[in-house]
Design a protein around this motif. Structure first.
Motif, mmCIF file in Angstrom:
data_model
loop_
_atom_site.group_PDB
_atom_site.id
_atom_site.type_symbol
_atom_site.label_atom_id
_atom_site.label_comp_id
_atom_site.label_asym_id
_atom_site.label_seq_id
_atom_site.Cartn_x
_atom_site.Cartn_y
_atom_site.Cartn_z
ATOM 1 N N GLY A 1 -11.650 -39.044 -22.736
ATOM 2 C CA GLY A 1 -11.795 -37.642 -23.126
ATOM 3 C C GLY A 1 -12.708 -37.422 -24.323
ATOM 4 O O GLY A 1 -12.785 -36.322 -24.864
ATOM 5 N N LYS A 2 -13.424 -38.469 -24.749
ATOM 6 C CA LYS A 2 -14.299 -38.331 -25.928
ATOM 7 C C LYS A 2 -15.659 -37.771 -25.526
ATOM 8 O O LYS A 2 -16.215 -36.926 -26.203
ATOM 9 C CB LYS A 2 -14.483 -39.704 -26.599
ATOM 10 N N ILE A 3 -16.199 -38.275 -24.415
ATOM 11 C CA ILE A 3 -17.446 -37.704 -23.887
ATOM 12 C C ILE A 3 -17.051 -36.619 -22.900
ATOM 13 O O ILE A 3 -16.270 -36.855 -21.979
ATOM 14 C CB ILE A 3 -18.298 -38.788 -23.173
ATOM 15 N N LYS A 4 -17.604 -35.409 -23.132
ATOM 16 C CA LYS A 4 -17.157 -34.272 -22.318
ATOM 17 C C LYS A 4 -18.242 -33.734 -21.392
ATOM 18 O O LYS A 4 -17.947 -33.013 -20.444
ATOM 19 C CB LYS A 4 -16.691 -33.145 -23.248
ATOM 20 N N ALA A 5 -19.502 -34.055 -21.704
ATOM 21 C CA ALA A 5 -20.594 -33.544 -20.873
ATOM 22 C C ALA A 5 -21.529 -34.690 -20.495
ATOM 23 O O ALA A 5 -21.862 -35.523 -21.330
ATOM 24 C CB ALA A 5 -21.379 -32.471 -21.637
ATOM 25 N N LEU A 6 -21.915 -34.703 -19.213
ATOM 26 C CA LEU A 6 -22.770 -35.795 -18.726
ATOM 27 C C LEU A 6 -23.924 -35.224 -17.911
ATOM 28 O O LEU A 6 -23.747 -34.333 -17.086
ATOM 29 C CB LEU A 6 -21.945 -36.753 -17.849
ATOM 30 N N TYR A 7 -25.112 -35.781 -18.154
ATOM 31 C CA TYR A 7 -26.304 -35.447 -17.367
ATOM 32 C C TYR A 7 -26.658 -36.713 -16.592
ATOM 33 O O TYR A 7 -27.107 -37.695 -17.177
ATOM 34 C CB TYR A 7 -27.414 -35.032 -18.338
ATOM 35 N N LEU A 8 -26.397 -36.703 -15.310
ATOM 36 C CA LEU A 8 -26.589 -37.893 -14.470
ATOM 37 C C LEU A 8 -27.826 -37.687 -13.606
ATOM 38 O O LEU A 8 -27.864 -36.809 -12.749
ATOM 39 C CB LEU A 8 -25.361 -38.091 -13.569
#
Ligand code: SF4
Ligand code: SF4
Lengths: 540, 338
Positions: A249-256
């Motif tokens: 839950g520390k990284i909340k946004a991802l650009y894959l």
């Protein structure tokens, strides 16, 4: 490729594909070259036709074994023992090139000391290769000049992959084979532009051209050219670490962009659940895949044949892509999409009108790419980096006079085996292989009817003796389970596999080997142990 | 006199009164095969190769003898037309004696050209179709051994060999095994060097196609391939002899595996947003604005970017610049390990 960077100062292929033809001895370890890099296979073949000797070390009886002078069929995950014992034979029998070692390398004494742990009794026992063969291989490699080493994922995809690479570097330094024609240490990169993605700084610790993010001067240079402030000097997260932090839950946004971790990473069941935890998940690709289905936004990208731009091949050669066909619908170039998002976030410095504009910026901020300009590539040139200026011919062979890091570094290495060994509950070793007819997670190749006809499903490959032990016949459905999951597929009984070993691939969503593989990572490179895990096999 | 308007394969064309359907096709730039027709002579309707389909009329009228009419809709290449032409030409060929090679008109013969246009590639005889990529027809083999040497010397596969048949060396596979059982890599290098029609691709390289060279998108070797493009679609690919990384070689994926995925109907063609578990198309503007707005809400240690080893250098450079300059994080990585 952290290993080679430590030994030589650069992690790329030291020599070129063309150069393989000059070699008199080729040591191909952990690479099924004719299947995964078929055209490099033809270079090796040409060299063999011209009289070069070929030493193949692989757990599987791969096609190249047929024309090898020596074939060492070692147990999966025991490469390190084999390589270090070859070094020991070379030192013990006085075959090392001590003039080269003294003039160009350092830390030899500590390395020589660490060789004591690799006596032939122990190594032969561990690897399953006879002492005689190990000695023959060491002598052949040391006594034939020049000698080249070629390796691939069979070396790096282990929890101690960096040590494997360091060991190969040691071997080449010991015999004076770095910086000369027909020699070198040559990692064959998997995907078409892995080399380029690394060169461009799509890595958590470096900008383009391997300029460290932790270096204050580098940071200031980029802040100035990009017209921004506050660039971070803290090393970022690797892909496996990102997945852990998303899970926590520390990284909340991802650009894959253009990847499919829900099929290509180890223990994929867990990865799929992890991606669902994101608050903002933006995916950009040419197809929907097992990962993008969890995204909140999907942005349609152009395929390679619709793009202009450059790829850097495994031999550090930069080549120009031409647009072959028009893109479908509203698909856009990846750089354009990313730049548009940046602009709309208010970021400066993203006003490019063509991919050549981006290349010009790459030339300006990346010393090794400075001379690889759009103009030069348009004229038909395809140079090898480093290429520091437009009139520089490029650099086919690295480390000819000094190493990128100054002296070649001998690495003392203590023996490590696979992170997970077979036991009573999971008595077999699973190793992953690739098919000639499919590529990676088959998002591209799997859409060809002809390629699917040749290899369109998972097959669990086992030896006749293993089949007998399990009461399984060719074509029977079997269930393979590890501590992480299970997969069902048909068995293929083949004498090309050693007893007690199970071979699967990760091309297809169905019965993917990565349902079973171990996420234990190499501490330096962050590469997971795809090549060895313990499994159980049952007929269903 | 008023011109006549009609359509040929859906394209509008105007011709003067008295023109035939064949004339109209010519005016529209559409090729119709003819053999008995000659511009100085009256139409004969003898060879029946120029048949077409006309909407509303039954049968297949000969275009050389059918006057063009206003509003006519003509189709020149339907499956029915093609099949009929093949049969008609088959009869002509059956009654045409001798070997081309012994004929004074060889290579300068209309019949030969038409046969190449119309007839399916002969596959009866000995053709082995044991794989989806190419066929072997050893009746057309001249035992030059180019394929055998290519397969042995360059590819190292040894899939095709000289074997003894009735005391004579003959090109084939060991024990006449099907190719997939011989260690064949289906690289197609043998087909490239075959001087006759003994080895031919099942999807032939189309003649007259637009040819554009680019780099293979699969593995890290970086083979340069020449793509044949017809109507904006990739029809075939072959290795570029001048490609510095591949020297005229390629593998099965590069040669046969690019067109289908590029033109796949499954390609993403519009930005999508997930609404209640369903993906709905939205405009680029809306998608980009909402994504930008979304990313702005997070701190540098709450975001990450995964780039791709399949994208270009330029794509990757912009991706890492985005992570570092726009998101202010170094958490960018790609699958370098795979
Ligand atoms: S396709 Fe390649 S491997 Fe197969 S027979 Fe021809 S040359 Fe040999
Ligand atoms: S044609 Fe085959 S060997 Fe060449 S780059 Fe493509 S995948 Fe690699």
């Amino acid at each position: 490729m952290a290993g080679l960077a430590k030994t030589f100062g650069s992690g790329a292929m030291t020599n070129t594909l063309e150069d393989i033809a000059e070699s008199k001895c080729i040591f191909a370890i952990g690479t099924n070259t004719t299947q995964t890099h078929p055209v490099t296979g033809t270079r090796i073949r040409r060299a063999v036709m011209n009289g070069a000797r070929l030493i193949v070390a692989n757990p599987l009886e791969i096609p190249m074994a047929k024309y090898a002078s020596l074939f060492l069929q070692l147990r999966p995950g025991t490469d390190l023992a084999l390589i270090m014992s070859m070094a020991r034979v070379i030192v013990d029998e006085g075959l090392a090139d001590m003039t080269y070692v003294k003039a160009r390398c350092e830390n030899f004494a500590a390395f020589a000391e660490s060789l004591k742990a690799y006596d032939l009794d122990f190594v032969s026992e561990t690897t399953g290769v006879s002492q005689e063969k190990i000695r023959d291989a060491a002598r052949m490699y040391a006594e034939t000049d020049p000698a080249a080493i070629i390796y691939s994922m069979g070396i790096t995809q282990h929890s101690h992959g960096t040590d494997n690479v360091l060991a190969l570097g040691n071997l080449a330094l010991l015999t004076g084979n770095v910086g000369i024609r027909g020699g070198g240490v040559n990692p064959l990169r998997g995907q078409n532009n892995v080399q380029g993605a690394c060169d461009m700084g799509a890595l958590p610790n470096v900008y383009s051209g391997y300029q460290p993010v932790t270096d204050q001067q580098v940071k200031e240079k980029f802040e100035q050219v990009w017209g921004v402030s506050g660039l971070s000097t803290e090393v970022g997260l690797t892909l496996p670490q990102m997945l852990q932090k998303i899970d926590a839950g520390k990284i909340k946004a991802l650009y894959l962009i253009g990847e499919n971790p829900a099929l290509s990473e180890p223990n994929i069941k867990h990865v799929t659940e992890t991606l669902k935890k994101l608050e903002l998940f933006v995916a950009q690709d040419i197809f929907q895949n097992e990962s993008t289905v969890s995204a909140h936004f999907i942005l349609p990208a152009q395929a390679a044949m619709e793009k202009e731009g450059t790829f850097t091949s495994t031999e550090r050669r930069v080549q120009l892509l031409n647009r072959v066909v028009e893109p479908p619908g509203e698909a856009r170039p990846d750089w354009w999409i990313t730049a548009e998002i940046a602009k709309r976030m208010g970021a400066k410095g993203f006003n490019y009108s063509a991919s050549a504009d981006v290349l010009k910026e790459i030339n300006a901020v990346t010393p090794s790419y400075a001379g690889i300009t759009p103009k030069r590539l348009k004229s038909g040139d395809a140079p090898h980096w480093p290429c520091p200026s437009e009139d520089h011919p490029g650099t086919p062979i690295l480390h000819t006079r000094t190493f990128t890091r100054g002296k070649g570094f001998f690495a003392p290495i203590s023996y490590k085996g696979p992170a997970e060994l077979p036991d009573e509950a999971f008595p077999f070793v699973l190793t992953t292989d690739r098919s000639l007819f499919q590529f990676h997670t088959a998002t591209m190749s799997g859409r060809s009817a002809a390629l699917n006809e040749m290899w369109g499903r998972q097959r669990v490959r086992i030896s006749p003796a293993t089949a007998k032990e399990l009461g399984v016949a060719d074509g029977d459905m079997v269930k393979v389970s590890s501590r992480r999951g299970e997969a069902q597929a048909r068995a293929m009984v083949t004498p090309k596999v050693v007893d007690k070993i199970v071979v699967m691939d990760f091309h297809f969503a169905e019965a993917n080997a990565n349902l079973l593989t171990n996420p234990a990572c190499d501490p330096m490179s962050g590469i997971p142990e795809f090549k060895v895990c313990a499994v159980r096999v049952q007929k269903v | 006199m008023k011109d006549i308007s009609l359509t040929i394969n859906g394209c509008d064309v105007k011709v003067r009164q008295g023109a035939t359907v064949l004339d109209a096709a010519k005016a529209a730039g559409v090729f119709i095969p003819t053999l008995c027709h000659h511009p100085d002579l009256k139409p004969a309707g003898q060879c029946r190769l120029c048949v077409v389909e006309i909407e509303g009329s039954r049968g297949l009228p000969e275009s050389c003898a059918t006057p063009a009419e206003d509003g006519m809709r003509v189709m020149t290449d339907t499956p029915r037309v093609k099949e009929f032409r093949q049969q008609a030409l088959g009869i002509i060929l059956d009654n045409h004696a001798g070997k081309c090679i012994e004929c004074p008109a060889n290579l300068d013969c209309e019949l030969q050209t038409l046969a190449a246009e119309i007839m399916p590639i002969e596959t009866k005889q000995l053709a082995e179709t044991d794989n989806p990529f190419f066929r072997r027809d050893y009746l057309r083999c001249v035992q030059c051994g180019r394929c055998v040497r290519m397969c042995h010397e360059i590819r190292g596969a040894g899939a095709v060999i000289f074997r003894e048949v009735d005391g004579e060396p003959r090109v084939g596979t060991a024990f006449n095994l099907p190719l997939p059982e011989t260690g064949c890599q289906f690289c197609g290098a043998c087909v490239d060097v075959c001087p006759t029609g003994a080895l031919t691709f099942i999807q032939p390289i189309p003649k007259g196609a637009q040819e554009i060279a680019s780099i293979c998108p699969y593995c890290g070797v970086g083979c340069r391939l020449i793509f044949s493009v017809v109507d904006g679609r990739i029809k075939a690919a072959r290795p570029d002899p001048a490609g510095p990384a591949n020297l005229g070689q390629a593998c099965v994926k590069g040669r046969f595996g690019i067109g289908e995925y590029t033109h796949s109907p499954d390609r993403l063609v519009a930005p999508l947003i997930a609404k209640d578990g369903v993906f709905t198309p939205i405009s680029w503007d809306e998608a980009l604005n909402r994504v930008a707005e979304g990313f702005r809400k997070y701190q540098p240690d709450e975001v990450a970017v995964i780039a791709s080893a399949k994208m270009t250098n330029e794509d990757n450079f912009v991706a890492q610049k985005f992570a570092r300059a726009a998101l202010k994080t170094n958490s960018i990585d790609h699958c370098a390990r795979l």
